[in-house]
Design a protein around this motif. Structure first.
Motif, short mmCIF file in Angstrom:
data_model
loop_
_atom_site.label_atom_id
_atom_site.label_comp_id
_atom_site.label_asym_id
_atom_site.label_seq_id
_atom_site.Cartn_x
_atom_site.Cartn_y
_atom_site.Cartn_z
N LEU A 1 0.82 -1.21 0.00
CA LEU A 1 0.00 0.00 0.00
C LEU A 1 0.86 1.26 0.00
CD1 LEU A 1 -2.82 -1.12 2.45
CD2 LEU A 1 -2.95 -0.88 -0.03
N TRP A 2 1.99 1.25 0.66
CA TRP A 2 2.90 2.39 0.60
C TRP A 2 3.32 2.65 -0.85
CZ3 TRP A 2 6.83 1.64 5.23
CH2 TRP A 2 6.15 1.85 6.44
N MET A 3 3.67 1.59 -1.55
CA MET A 3 4.08 1.72 -2.95
C MET A 3 2.95 2.30 -3.80
SD MET A 3 7.23 0.69 -3.54
CE MET A 3 7.27 0.16 -5.25
N LEU A 4 1.75 1.84 -3.54
CA LEU A 4 0.59 2.28 -4.33
C LEU A 4 0.24 3.73 -4.06
CD1 LEU A 4 -1.70 1.46 -6.28
CD2 LEU A 4 -3.03 0.80 -4.26
N PHE A 5 0.11 4.08 -2.77
CA PHE A 5 -0.33 5.44 -2.42
C PHE A 5 0.71 6.50 -2.79
CE2 PHE A 5 -2.84 3.29 1.22
CZ PHE A 5 -3.85 2.96 0.34
N SER A 6 1.98 6.17 -2.71
CA SER A 6 3.03 7.15 -2.99
C SER A 6 3.29 7.33 -4.48
CB SER A 6 4.34 6.72 -2.32
OG SER A 6 4.82 5.52 -2.92
N GLY A 7 2.80 6.38 -5.30
CA GLY A 7 3.11 6.44 -6.74
C GLY A 7 4.42 5.77 -7.08
N ALA A 8 5.13 5.25 -6.06
CA ALA A 8 6.42 4.59 -6.31
C ALA A 8 6.25 3.34 -7.16
CB ALA A 8 7.10 4.24 -4.99
N VAL A 9 5.07 2.71 -7.11
CA VAL A 9 4.81 1.52 -7.91
C VAL A 9 4.96 1.83 -9.40
CG1 VAL A 9 2.32 1.96 -7.90
CG2 VAL A 9 3.17 -0.33 -8.36
N ASN A 10 4.56 3.03 -9.81
CA ASN A 10 4.69 3.41 -11.22
C ASN A 10 6.14 3.72 -11.58
OD1 ASN A 10 1.87 3.30 -11.90
ND2 ASN A 10 1.59 5.16 -10.69
N ASP A 11 6.86 4.37 -10.68
CA ASP A 11 8.28 4.63 -10.94
C ASP A 11 9.04 3.33 -11.13
OD1 ASP A 11 8.11 7.42 -10.68
OD2 ASP A 11 8.23 7.29 -8.50
N ASP B 1 1.74 5.45 7.39
CA ASP B 1 0.59 5.00 6.57
C ASP B 1 -0.21 6.21 6.09
OD1 ASP B 1 1.33 2.41 7.14
OD2 ASP B 1 -0.13 2.17 8.76
N CYS B 2 -0.57 7.07 7.04
CA CYS B 2 -1.38 8.26 6.71
C CYS B 2 -0.61 9.22 5.81
CB CYS B 2 -1.81 8.98 7.99
SG CYS B 2 -2.82 7.98 9.09
N PHE B 3 0.69 9.35 6.06
CA PHE B 3 1.50 10.26 5.24
C PHE B 3 1.51 9.83 3.79
CE2 PHE B 3 5.68 10.75 3.20
CZ PHE B 3 5.69 12.13 3.04
N PHE B 4 1.68 8.53 3.52
CA PHE B 4 1.73 8.08 2.13
C PHE B 4 0.37 8.25 1.44
CE2 PHE B 4 5.68 5.58 3.12
CZ PHE B 4 6.47 6.23 2.19
N TYR B 5 -0.71 8.27 2.21
CA TYR B 5 -2.03 8.47 1.58
C TYR B 5 -2.36 9.95 1.40
CZ TYR B 5 -6.87 7.70 0.28
OH TYR B 5 -8.06 7.68 -0.41
N ASP B 6 -2.13 10.75 2.44
CA ASP B 6 -2.55 12.16 2.42
C ASP B 6 -1.41 13.16 2.31
OD1 ASP B 6 -5.36 12.35 2.44
OD2 ASP B 6 -5.40 11.56 4.48
N ALA C 1 10.25 8.79 -4.08
CA ALA C 1 8.95 9.47 -4.03
C ALA C 1 8.91 10.49 -2.89
CB ALA C 1 7.83 8.45 -3.86
N VAL C 2 9.45 10.12 -1.73
CA VAL C 2 9.42 11.02 -0.58
C VAL C 2 10.31 12.24 -0.82
CG1 VAL C 2 10.06 11.26 1.85
CG2 VAL C 2 8.84 9.23 1.08
N LEU D 1 8.05 15.35 -0.21
CA LEU D 1 8.70 16.30 0.71
C LEU D 1 9.76 17.08 -0.06
CD1 LEU D 1 9.16 14.13 3.93
CD2 LEU D 1 7.33 15.76 3.43
N PRO D 2 9.37 17.95 -0.98
CA PRO D 2 10.36 18.67 -1.80
C PRO D 2 11.23 19.59 -0.95
CG PRO D 2 8.16 19.62 -2.08
CD PRO D 2 7.99 18.37 -1.26
#
Length: 1099
Positions: free
Chosen positions: A499-509, A671-676, A600-601, A606-607
């Motif tokens: 779920l971390w991979m999915l919510f952060s978009g890292a799965v696509n990278d 968990d919440c950070f990767f989603y929101d 992703a982070v 977190l730019p």
């Protein structure tokens, strides 16, 4: 300038315009109040009218009209700023048009021909412009006014302009706001009172929308300690957005050295347009919302309905299409959204043309039905072309089957998780790379364990499996309110990495870069840099209490991920706190997944967090302070200085609460950070302060408040965590006290969402942009104050003068970067260095600024003397001058004694200033900010500065024949144009003849048999004068002094010591009074401020 022909009325125009020339078909007119006579009161009224009504004639007081003898209609066809310009247009009409008009029979044909010819001329001029504006004609007129009023360099690109009021105190001035690539400008002319304002974007501290009793809604700009308010804007939100984007563009380009290589609209500062900025802003918002890679751009937007099978109704929203993704978000953005990678799309069908719908089938036996799409045919073709799907006739046989299958999928919407492929196209990982999450290795789940915590964990997994069956699993999963509710309750240990991979978009990278991590690991293996040294130092400080990082398996994986990322992104390299974050990622994700999560982070979520100045974290702390003021007024009343919360909360943001909470509780926050995103951290921070409100209000000092928060964090637990005590992090505080009051992390997170969940991501992003300007300028101001504090101890300038000098010095650096994207001068600014070294000037920059500031006018930007001054004050010979070195030179020339000023001029004609370096060019500075810091070199330089003794006049070498001749020329140049020029010239001639006679007497006494010692060292530089002329044309001249023939080497040359020159000049009162004459340095600084930009124009 040729104008698009427009019909005008001349009924009352002759009161405002005077005819200068006319003939049968054309009239040349001058605006009343311009040119000879000025126009008196009429001129003031006309000027005011022109400015308020945005008349082109304010800056173009000349115009040419076309008319025909039998018509009363006039057409404006040209305007001009100067008489010479308009006369050129008039002469062109006389030579090229007048003869042709005689062949036409009717006045309509004549007018039609003239209009067509003028439009053709404008079109030819338009070919020179690479980017078309929305309204080219009006924009050309606005650009003409912009150039005339502000006298900025011709390279400066006007982006857009607006009519508005500018408030000077309590008085509004109606005028025009011009927004260009590098400057915010305003101009107003009311009854002879002219207001002209120019502010560069990199000088702005605050940019915000405000409102009060007088100004219902306005834009507030803070720069150089002055407040500027702009109101009465017809499109205030649009204006503010463009201003915000231009300020952000300037900050990123000049301070962060962002090159925008993958953004054609912003890659060239000379071609920035309003349209390009708007497109970039929309793409950035699109990427942020859907967590997409930074390479994606928003290409198409379609409004449509999407059939939502779990709710059994169509929801209205927008389809957003980029190069590699098809995304949909419901109208309010919170009900549901979905992201479909193009690589997952199997087919696109149009089952029903009457409803303008299309069906997108994806892998995993999933289908999405979009209806009421206005341009559904275009959308279908776009998706097909990007997926490589053919819609040719040969596929028509299977189209019905596919359509029927898709329809059944829509109706039943059943998901098969086993068929979902999260990662596609992965290469085999290197054997050295761990392929399992560390938690599965060090804490494998016992299936037969039936204790209450494990049962609750199984129930969580079951809840998520039900969710997957309804909403999909993997990259094509629906994100809904229910998804967030499940996140708040807690993610099962087994699903956390996925779920971390999915919510952060890292799965696509990871899916689009197969084998990339393995390559990075192999390439970074064995490298030795400052980053790798810091990584090695911090490896054993990363969750040392966890068994995974007490073994070589975990430490090696952490080393590989951090080193690979530092190799991938040397701009960030490695920063403290990255080790703590990465160690938690490795617990729940495979090694390659942890790498992409870190990408992703650091690069999206977190730019600017992980760099030397942690600007991103400071910005979010400022956002946090704003939210405290808004949501916790009681706390604000008690603690007026909120900077305390900034210092306390820094670790919260940098480590996502991992460093302050036990690990089993901190992962719920992650968990919440990767989603929101950062919104989740801000909400939790507010909840923590709210929970401890009473205790914080009653505390007496900061230390007590810190103790209260530390005890609170020690008391936070995760009662549902299935981890054994060996894995859970022990409380730092007293266990007895902590056991009295336990706070469950799930309850704390739920409370944070209930109380502060109304904070929107858009508000956070807007606040980030607003606060980033203030944070960066605060850091810049800190640098300036530290530099001034150091320099003020060694020069005689006042603090206010040093402040203005520093601003000029810094601005000179940026002037070389404004109009080119990758200026070499950008390398001269490095915030990671010591304060004095952060801003430095190369020779070209230095020569321009020094020629403006030096007191006597003897040094021009192209003179050889400016090169000699540069070499003299460049003590470390790196081809760069810092502010301290620059101030030393000016301090000597303005505040030094007669002896010190003369010594400075004397040393200009001695090596190393007077001689070229061995290679003939100024040494360039090495690339800084990379590699290891040579601490030994720094220590040696520091020791040298400490031991360096005061130079006396006896330490100076003698000046030889060539050098003395040049020294005399320099004195003549300094005295040129002075009221006492003649007496000064006579004094120099008298001193020269006196010194020569003294030298001649000395040689006679010395005898012919023993030539003076200075003969040998000075013989090689006898030809220096001949090379001086070439050196003046370019500072990088490669000519070196040629050797003399044997006869010249034997010749005896005369030379002088500094004491001789000083004694001779002291006997000339005219010279002494000239050098001791006081200067008004404040007036000089004011002149340079005005001239700095204009010199760029002249160049």
């Amino acid at each position: 300038m040729w104008l698009k022909p427009e019909e005008i009325l001349l009924k009352n125009a002759f009161k405002l315009w005077l005819t200068e020339k006319d003939n049968e078909y054309f009239v040349l007119q001058r605006r009343r109040g311009y040119g000879e006579g000025g126009g008196g009161l009429t001129g003031l009224l006309v000027g005011t009218l022109d400015t308020v009504l945005d008349s082109t004639s304010k800056v173009a007081p000349y115009r040419i009209l076309h008319h025909t003898p039998d018509s009363q209609v006039y057409w404006s066809i040209a305007c001009g700023v100067t008489k010479e310009e308009i006369v050129q247009h008039w002469d062109w009409l006389q030579q090229n048009i007048m003869r042709t008009l005689s062949v036409f029979d009717s006045s309509e044909d004549i007018t039609s021909f003239v209009q067509g010819k003028i439009r053709g001329l404008i079109a030819e001029e338009g070919k020179m412009c690479l980017v078309l504006e929305d309204d080219p004609e009006k924009f050309r007129e606005a650009h003409l006014r912009f150039e005339k009023w502000f006298e900025l360099p011709p390279e400066e690109k006007l982006v857009t302009y607006y009519s508005c009021s500018y408030w000077r105190g309590k008085v509004p001035c109606q005028g025009w706001l011009y927004l260009s690539t590098n400057f915010l400008c305003f101009y107003s002319f009311l009854l002879g009172s002219e207001v002209r304002l120019v502010i560069s974007w990199d000088e702005i501290w605050k940019l915000e929308k405000t409102s009060n009793v007088i100004l219902t809604e306005s834009i507030h700009v803070l720069a150089h300690g002055e407040d500027h308010y702009f109101s009465m804007l017809l499109h205030l939100n649009e204006t503010f957005l463009i201003m915000e984007q231009l300020a952000d563009y300037s900050i990123k380009r000049l301070f962060d050295k962002e090159a925008y290589q993958k953004e054609p609209a912003l890659s060239d500062p000379l071609q920035i347009t309003k349209r390009g900025l708007e497109a970039y802003g929309k793409s950035a918002q699109f990427r942020t919302f859907f967590r997409l890679p930074k390479e994606e751009n928003l290409l198409e937007v379609h409004e449509s309905f999407l059939w939502v099978p779990f709710s059994h109704f169509n929801t209205l929203g927008k389809i957003c299409l980029s190069e590699n993704y098809l995304c949909f978000a419901s109208q309010d953005g919170s009900q549901c959204h979905i992201i479909i990678p193009m690589r997952e799309v199997v087919s696109v069908e149009k089952p029903d043309s009457s409803s303008r719908s299309l069906t997108v089938c994806v892998r995993g036996k999933r289908a999405l039905r979009f209806s009421e799409v206005r341009d559904y045919q275009r959308l279908a073709n776009s998706i097909r072309s990007r997926c490589g799907i053919s819609a040719s006739p040969q596929h028509s046989v299977s189209s019905e089957v596919i359509r029927g299958e898709c329809q059944s999928l829509i109706n039943h919407f059943e998901d098969n998780p086993e068929d979902v492929t999260l990662m596609v196209g992965q290469k085999d990982s290197s054997k050295a790379v761990s392929t399992e999450a560390l938690m599965t290795v060090f804490h494998p789940q016992d299936v037969e364990n039936l204790d209450p915590k494990m049962l609750k964990e199984k129930m969580k997994e079951q809840s998520w499996n039900i969710h997957f069956s309804e909403y999909g699993r993997g990259t094509s999963m629906f994100f809904t309110r229910k998804t967030r509710d499940l996140i708040v309750r807690g993610v099962p240990e087994a699903l956390r990495g996925e779920l971390w991979m999915l919510f952060s978009g890292a799965v696509n990278d990871m899916a689009t870069h197969p084998g990339y991590y393995t390559e990075m690991v192999e390439q970074s293996l064995g490298t030795s840099t400052l980053a790798t040294d810091e990584i090695e130092r911090d490896l054993h400080r990363s969750l040392p209490e966890h068994p995974a990082f007490q073994s070589d398996t975990g430490i090696s994986a952490l080393r590989r991920v951090l080193t690979a990322y530092a190799y991938r992104n040397p701009k960030i390299g490695y920063c403290q706190a990255m080790n703590i974050l990465t160690s938690v990622l490795l617990l729940y994700a495979k090694e390659e997944e942890a790498f992409w999560l870190l990408v992703a982070v650091c690069e999206r979520m977190l730019p600017d967090y992980f760099n030397r100045r942690i600007i991103g974290a400071l910005v979010d702390q400022a956002v946090f302070e704003d939210l405290i003021r808004e949501n916790l007024p009681q706390l604000v009343e008690h603690m007026t200085d909120l900077s305390f919360f900034s210092s306390v909360s820094l670790s919260w943001f940098l480590t996502l609460f991992i460093s302050v909470l036990p690990i089993e509780s901190a992962v719920n926050v992650v968990d919440c950070f990767f989603y929101d995103g950062i919104k989740a951290i801000l909400q939790l921070g507010l909840a923590v302060l709210d929970y401890n409100m009473e205790a914080l209000i009653s505390c007496h000092d900061d230390a007590e408040a810190v103790t209260i928060l530390n005890k609170f964090f020690d008391s936070v637990t995760n009662k549902d965590s299935p981890l054994p005590p060996t894995v859970q992090q022990a409380s730092v505080g007293n266990n007895d006290k902590a056991s009295r009051m336990k706070v469950d992390i799930s309850e704390l997170i739920r409370e944070a969402y209930e109380k502060y969940g109304n904070i929107s991501a858009e508000e956070v992003e807007s606040s980030r942009k607003r606060n980033k300007l203030y944070v960066i300028q605060t850091l810049e101001d800190t640098t300036k104050q530290n530099v001034i504090r150091v320099v003020s101890q060694e020069v005689r300038f006042s603090a206010s003068h040093l402040d203005e000098l520093y601003n000029l010095f810094k601005r000179q650096h940026f002037l070389c970067c404004y109009w080119t994207m990758q200026s070499p001068a950008l390398l001269h600014h490095d915030p990671s260095l010591a304060y004095l070294e952060q801003y430095q000037l190369g020779f070209q920059q230095f020569s321009v600024l020094f020629s403006l500031l030096e007191p006597w006018g003897f040094c021009t930007t192209k003179s050889t003397l400016s090169l000699w001054v540069f070499r003299l004050i460049d003590e470390n010979q790196d081809g760069l001058i810092n502010f301290k070195e620059f101030c030393f030179a000016l301090d000597t020339l303005y505040c030094g004694s007669f002896t010190n000023k003369l010594k400075f001029l004397f040393k200009l004609h001695l090596p190393p200033a007077f001689d070229l370096p061995e290679d003939g060019v100024i040494r360039k500075s090495p690339e800084r900010g990379r590699g290891k810091v040579d601490l030994q070199a720094y220590l040696k330089q520091w020791q040298h500065e400490i031991l360096k003794k005061e130079e006396t006049i006896k330490d100076l070498p003698r000046i030889n024949q060539t050098q003395f001749i040049q020294f005399s020329k320099t004195l003549y140049n300094i005295f040129h144009g002075d009221p006492e020029e003649e007496s000064l010239y006579r004094a120099v001639a008298h001193v020269t003849s006196l010194l020569l006679r003294m030298e001649e007497v000395g040689r006679r006494l010395q005898g012919p048999s023993s030539p003076p010692e200075s003969a040998k060292p000075t013989s090689a530089s006898a030809t220096e004068e001949s090379s001086t002329e070439e050196a003046s044309s370019t500072p990088e001249s490669t000519d070196s002094p040629s050797s003399h023939n044997s006869q010249e080497a034997v010749e005896v040359e005369w030379s002088f010591s500094f004491e001789q020159v000083l004694a001779s000049l002291l006997n000339e009162p005219a010279i002494v009074s000239f050098f001791e004459r006081p200067f008004d340095f404040q007036t000089k600084l004011g002149q340079v401020k005005v001239a700095q930009l204009k010199l760029k124009v002249n160049k």
